[in-house]
Structure formats: structure tokens, C-alpha cells
Design a protein around this motif. Structure first.
Motif, short mmCIF file in Angstrom:
data_model
loop_
_atom_site.label_atom_id
_atom_site.label_comp_id
_atom_site.label_asym_id
_atom_site.label_seq_id
_atom_site.Cartn_x
_atom_site.Cartn_y
_atom_site.Cartn_z
N SER A 1 -24.81 -27.42 44.80
CA SER A 1 -25.89 -27.29 45.87
C SER A 1 -25.13 -26.06 46.94
CB SER A 1 -25.64 -29.08 46.60
OG SER A 1 -24.26 -29.18 47.55
N TRP A 2 -24.27 -25.42 46.53
CA TRP A 2 -23.57 -24.49 47.44
C TRP A 2 -24.83 -23.34 48.50
CZ3 TRP A 2 -23.30 -19.16 47.46
CH2 TRP A 2 -22.71 -18.17 48.87
N SER A 3 -24.77 -22.88 49.30
CA SER A 3 -26.06 -21.52 49.34
C SER A 3 -24.85 -21.32 50.70
CB SER A 3 -26.99 -22.70 50.41
OG SER A 3 -27.61 -21.49 50.84
N SER A 4 -25.88 -19.85 50.37
CA SER A 4 -25.33 -18.89 51.82
C SER A 4 -25.63 -18.64 52.77
CB SER A 4 -25.43 -17.58 51.64
OG SER A 4 -27.21 -17.00 51.47
N GLU A 5 -26.16 -20.08 53.18
CA GLU A 5 -27.00 -20.93 54.81
C GLU A 5 -25.89 -21.73 55.22
OE1 GLU A 5 -29.16 -18.48 56.56
OE2 GLU A 5 -28.93 -17.01 54.81
N MET A 6 -24.70 -22.10 53.99
CA MET A 6 -24.45 -23.64 54.58
C MET A 6 -23.57 -23.15 56.04
SD MET A 6 -20.64 -24.90 52.87
CE MET A 6 -20.01 -23.48 52.97
N GLN A 7 -23.43 -24.83 57.25
CA GLN A 7 -22.75 -24.53 57.97
C GLN A 7 -22.25 -25.73 57.59
OE1 GLN A 7 -24.37 -22.88 61.90
NE2 GLN A 7 -24.79 -25.90 62.14
N VAL A 8 -21.06 -25.78 58.58
CA VAL A 8 -20.45 -27.42 58.70
C VAL A 8 -20.22 -27.46 59.93
CG1 VAL A 8 -18.05 -28.59 58.05
CG2 VAL A 8 -18.93 -26.72 57.07
N THR A 9 -20.18 -28.84 59.69
CA THR A 9 -20.56 -30.15 61.43
C THR A 9 -19.15 -31.22 61.20
OG1 THR A 9 -22.55 -29.11 61.09
CG2 THR A 9 -22.15 -30.66 62.85
N ILE A 10 -18.30 -30.89 61.79
CA ILE A 10 -17.39 -31.65 62.35
C ILE A 10 -17.20 -32.31 63.30
CG2 ILE A 10 -14.72 -31.43 62.37
CD1 ILE A 10 -14.57 -29.42 60.08
N GLU A 11 -17.41 -33.43 63.59
CA GLU A 11 -17.49 -34.12 64.63
C GLU A 11 -16.06 -35.43 65.10
OE1 GLU A 11 -20.69 -36.73 65.04
OE2 GLU A 11 -22.67 -34.74 64.24
N ALA A 12 -15.20 -34.86 65.30
CA ALA A 12 -13.69 -34.93 66.02
C ALA A 12 -13.85 -35.92 66.77
CB ALA A 12 -12.26 -33.90 66.35
N PRO A 13 -12.35 -36.91 67.26
CA PRO A 13 -13.28 -38.04 68.55
C PRO A 13 -13.96 -36.34 70.27
CG PRO A 13 -11.15 -38.05 67.06
CD PRO A 13 -11.71 -36.66 66.39
N ASP A 14 -12.81 -35.51 70.37
CA ASP A 14 -12.44 -34.35 71.31
C ASP A 14 -13.29 -33.83 71.39
OD1 ASP A 14 -10.64 -36.23 72.31
OD2 ASP A 14 -8.46 -35.56 71.38
N HIS A 15 -13.57 -33.02 70.14
CA HIS A 15 -14.84 -32.00 69.74
C HIS A 15 -15.50 -31.40 68.76
CE1 HIS A 15 -10.84 -30.92 71.69
NE2 HIS A 15 -11.01 -30.03 72.35
N LEU A 16 -16.45 -31.06 69.09
CA LEU A 16 -17.38 -30.92 68.13
C LEU A 16 -16.97 -29.60 67.42
CD1 LEU A 16 -19.90 -32.17 66.77
CD2 LEU A 16 -20.98 -31.21 68.46
N ILE A 17 -17.12 -29.27 65.80
CA ILE A 17 -16.30 -27.86 65.51
C ILE A 17 -17.95 -27.26 64.77
CG2 ILE A 17 -14.94 -27.25 63.79
CD1 ILE A 17 -13.40 -29.21 65.19
N ILE A 18 -18.58 -26.27 64.23
CA ILE A 18 -18.93 -26.03 63.50
C ILE A 18 -18.47 -24.58 63.63
CG2 ILE A 18 -21.27 -24.96 63.27
CD1 ILE A 18 -22.09 -27.79 64.58
N LEU A 19 -18.86 -24.74 61.39
CA LEU A 19 -18.47 -23.99 61.03
C LEU A 19 -19.40 -23.10 60.28
CD1 LEU A 19 -15.49 -25.27 59.15
CD2 LEU A 19 -15.19 -23.54 61.34
N HIS A 20 -19.84 -21.63 60.49
CA HIS A 20 -19.81 -20.88 60.04
C HIS A 20 -20.23 -19.71 58.62
CE1 HIS A 20 -25.35 -20.08 59.53
NE2 HIS A 20 -24.61 -18.98 59.64
N GLU A 21 -20.93 -19.26 58.29
CA GLU A 21 -20.15 -17.89 57.80
C GLU A 21 -21.12 -16.62 57.83
OE1 GLU A 21 -19.21 -17.14 53.12
OE2 GLU A 21 -21.03 -17.81 52.98
N LEU A 22 -20.62 -15.99 58.55
CA LEU A 22 -21.25 -15.01 58.90
C LEU A 22 -21.88 -13.68 58.03
CD1 LEU A 22 -19.08 -14.19 62.62
CD2 LEU A 22 -21.39 -15.25 62.32
N THR A 23 -20.61 -13.60 57.47
CA THR A 23 -21.06 -12.74 56.25
C THR A 23 -20.04 -13.12 55.21
OG1 THR A 23 -19.41 -11.14 56.58
CG2 THR A 23 -21.12 -10.29 57.85
N ALA A 24 -19.46 -12.65 53.55
CA ALA A 24 -19.17 -12.65 53.50
C ALA A 24 -17.62 -12.71 53.55
CB ALA A 24 -19.16 -12.02 51.71
N ASP A 25 -17.41 -11.77 54.18
CA ASP A 25 -16.10 -11.59 54.60
C ASP A 25 -15.82 -12.18 56.21
OD1 ASP A 25 -16.00 -9.28 53.02
OD2 ASP A 25 -16.56 -8.05 54.05
#
Length: 192
Positions: free
Chosen positions: A65-89
Motif C-alpha cells: 500500500s505504498w504511495s509516493s504521496e505518503m505522509q506520516v503524522t505522529i501525535e506525540a504528547p508535546d508535539h505534532l510531527i508531519i513527515l513528507h517526502e518532497l522528492t526521492a532525494d
């Protein structure tokens, strides 16, 4: 990407605490911006976020189920973190205050990612030798990093001098070191 450009890109986002742009596949810090109150080790955080994104990508590929439009959201106790692939690099990690509304975070992230993407160089990242990447991965994640070189040396029968210069290892030696690293870390593959 200059620090000034990154500072300008984030200036209208009040809940943002940090931005880390990581060069892939080696997970090296390419650029960062930290709120004045932050005291994080930028290189360390960028490396771990890059590794986290890579592991997430491989996990999703295993599920089909992988897609190049994937985004990871992490809801930590103190922070909200978003990880996103800008390009392959490049991968970007945006760290927000935990109290920020998720909808606003996504809106700010989308705009910020576009600003950052527009300023990225259009080159292909040079792959460092696999032996170097394997040893760095092992040093980063081994339970006893201070003794890992000796453990690898004993298991592979390669000298410490050879392991200290992993860029000079042959393909067979690299395969042996990688197999040993998998055994030490309890992994099937390293995915580096």
C-alpha cells in the motif's frame, strides 16, 4: 537551501517549532529551522526522521500500500510531527505544538512543503558506498555502539583496520558485514 530562505518560508506559521529537511537515502541533514526556544540536535533529529520515514515506506511496501504521496503524522504528547517526502532525494519533517488544530497543521504543512520544494536543488544525490552506509547504520542502532566494531570483526573475521575503512571493502566482505549487522540487530534486511 539557505537558513534565511527557510526562516522566510516559516515566518507566518505561529505553531511551528522546527523544520528538518533530510537528504535521502543516507538520512543526512540538508537544512533546518528551529524555534528560538528549541535546543534539539538538528543532525541527530534529521537522521532519525529520515530513518523513520524510510522504515515506514518499506513497511507500507511490504503491505502493498505504498504511495509516493505518503505522509506520516505522529501525535506525540508535546508535539505534532508531519513527515513528507518532497522528492526521492529529500524528506521534510515539520514539528508543531501539540495544541495546534490538525486541519491548520495540514494547511500550513502543504504551503510550507511547496515553498521548500521550490528551493531544493535538482540533482540526484550521490550514493555513498554501501559498506559505509552499513557501518553507519550499525553504529547508530546497535545495542552497544562502543563495541560493535569488535563484534563485527570477530563474527566476520575482518580486521578492525578493514572495518575502519568500509569504503574499501569488497562486495563479498560487505555482504558478510551486512549479514552480521542483521544478526546483531535482529533484522531480516537493513533496508538502507
Amino acid at each position: 537551501m539557505t537558513p534565511e530562505h527557510l526562516a522566510k518560508a516559516v515566518e507566518d506559521i505561529p505553531s511551528l517549532r522546527a523544520v528538518f529537511v533530510t537528504a535521502m537515502p543516507d538520512c543526512l541533514l540538508f537544512g533546518s529551522w528551529l524555534h528560538a526556544e528549541s535546543d534539539w540536535d538538528e543532525e541527530q533529529v534529521a537522521t532519525y526522521f529520515g530513518d523513520l520515514f524510510r522504515a515506514n515506506r518499506e513497511g507500507l511496501k511490504a503491505l502493498g500500500s505504498w504511495s509516493s504521496e505518503m505522509q506520516v503524522t505522529i501525535e506525540a504528547p508535546d508535539h505534532l510531527i508531519i513527515l513528507h517526502e518532497l522528492t526521492a532525494d529529500f524528506v521534510c519533517a515539520c514539528v508543531f505544538e501539540r495544541g495546534a488544530a490538525l486541519g491548520m497543521v495540514r494547511l500550513h504543512t502543504r504551503r510550507l512543503l511547496q515553498r521548500i520544494s521550490d528551493s531544493l536543488p535538482s540533482f540526484e544525490a550521490e550514493q555513498r558506498p554501501r559498506g559505509v552506509r552499513v557501518m553507519e547504520f550499525l553504529n547508530r542502532y546497535a545495542p552497544d555502539p562502543h563495541a560493535v566494531l569488535l563484534r563485527v570483526s570477530l563474527r566476520t573475521r575482518l580486521s578492525m583496520d578493514e572495518l575502519n575503512e568500509p569504503q574499501k571493502l569488497t562486495d563479498e566482505q560487505i555482504a558478510l558485514v551486512e549479514q552480521t549487522a542483521c544478526g546483531i540487530l535482529g533484522l531480516q534486511t537493513l533496508n538502507i
